[in-house]
Design a protein around this motif. Structure first.
Motif, mmCIF file in Angstrom:
data_model
loop_
_atom_site.group_PDB
_atom_site.id
_atom_site.type_symbol
_atom_site.label_atom_id
_atom_site.label_comp_id
_atom_site.label_asym_id
_atom_site.label_seq_id
_atom_site.Cartn_x
_atom_site.Cartn_y
_atom_site.Cartn_z
ATOM 1 N N TYR A 1 -3.643 -7.342 25.755
ATOM 2 C CA TYR A 1 -3.437 -6.801 24.405
ATOM 3 C C TYR A 1 -4.507 -5.766 24.047
ATOM 4 C CZ TYR A 1 -3.401 -6.589 19.302
ATOM 5 O OH TYR A 1 -3.375 -6.150 18.000
ATOM 6 N N THR B 1 -3.363 -1.932 23.473
ATOM 7 C CA THR B 1 -3.382 -1.447 22.093
ATOM 8 C C THR B 1 -4.372 -0.303 21.912
ATOM 9 O OG1 THR B 1 -2.852 -3.690 21.344
ATOM 10 C CG2 THR B 1 -3.612 -2.126 19.677
ATOM 11 N N ILE C 1 -10.787 -3.736 18.078
ATOM 12 C CA ILE C 1 -9.637 -4.596 18.363
ATOM 13 C C ILE C 1 -10.060 -5.935 18.959
ATOM 14 C CG2 ILE C 1 -7.557 -4.837 19.788
ATOM 15 C CD1 ILE C 1 -7.284 -1.740 19.531
#
Length: 311
Positions: A71, A75, A249
């Protein structure tokens, strides 16, 4: 000691570029040789490198177990691509350079420099995380990155769904990458002699790419190079925006700290050397690509210790 080892891996890349420059000056490398280097890397050594790197470092369980960490690089790289695309429009990057600009902005040199640097900084434990980021980075480059670079070339298609674009994107390195992933997921092991052959051929990638870049830089009037808005924007994107997105993130996520640190270092790596090769293959602004590979590689000597201190 770790920082010295990290510097050494970057100096090695710079030294190979310098050798390419000198050999061109000595007339050992000419335009015909450089074109051969480009073809060998694109059609032979890179596909072999994809196969040997993935199959030597991953099995099905490891590939699936690391999935939770995908992820962050997915991302962050996707956001970096969108930001790079927006920036290229805002600063009005020249049409023949836009794809190269965007590719350098959002993908990094995760294997040639990223792997040895992370090994030097964090040890063998970092390898799975290095390769995890590498998988995502490579996927983005050989799909979206190559598509954007191909649009820089003359007579190229402007639609990603066209037959012409598919031919450009479905390149030998991407096919090698997909082939390796499928073999891993299916639990199929290639015979040792095939893996050894891929390893030897894959080892040609870095030196041939660096010699090509050295040749390209020789043909450029270095004195005429000016630090313009394009270069400044790319340096900010490569060394500040990309790693900052990873930090932003990954911070709230329950992931291993080492994984987070490796992802930040990977995001702060210099431009991918294959950008210059692909720019040449698609008749894009490969001189600009070669210059940016060199500049970002040299500046990484400053950036690496800064991020090591921050982490």
């Amino acid at each position: 000691m770790a920082l010295l080892n990290a510097f050494g891996s970057v100096f090695s890349i710079i030294l190979m570029i310098l050798i390419g420059y000198i050999l061109t000056d000595k007339k050992w490398i000419n335009d015909e040789n450089a074109q051969l280097f480009s073809r060998l890397v694109l059609n032979l050594s890179l596909p072999a490198l994809m196969i040997t790197n993935l199959m030597s470092n991953f099995d099905k369980d490891k590939l699936l177990s690391l999935g939770k960490g995908l992820y962050v690089p997915f991302t962050s790289i996707a956001l970096s691509y969108l930001i790079g695309k927006l920036v290229s429009k805002l600063i009005k990057v020249a049409p023949g350079r836009k794809g190269v600009f965007q590719s350098i902005f959002f993908v990094s040199n995760t294997i040639f420099i990223g792997l040895p640097v992370n090994l030097a900084l964090f040890g063998d434990e970092s390898v799975p995380y290095v390769l995890l980021y590498y998988i995502v980075n490579t996927t983005f480059f050989w799909t979206i990155g190559v598509f954007e670079i191909s649009k820089d070339g003359t007579g190229s298609s402007k639609s990603i769904f066209s037959k012409d674009t598919l031919k450009r994107i479905i390149s030998p390195p991407l096919l090698g990458f997909i082939f390796a992933i499928l073999l891993i997921l299916l639990g199929i092991r290639l015979p040792k002699f095939i893996l050894d052959t891929c390893k030897y051929l894959g080892n040609l990638t870095t030196p041939l790419s660096m010699l090509f870049i050295g040749h390209t830089i020789y043909s450029i009037d270095v004195k005429s190079i000016k630090i313009d808005k394009d270069i400044i924007a790319l340096l900010i994107g490569r060394f500040i925006i990309s790693p900052f997105l990873v930090i932003l993130i990954s911070r709230p996520l329950p992931l291993p700290e080492l994984m987070k640190h490796v992802f930040v270092i990977q995001a702060a790596m210099p431009a991918m050397t294959n950008t210059a090769i692909m720019a040449k293959a698609y008749d894009a602004d490969y001189e600009f690509a070669a210059i940016m590979v060199t500049i970002t590689t040299i500046l990484s000597l400053i950036v690496i210790p800064i991020y090591k201190i921050i982490l």
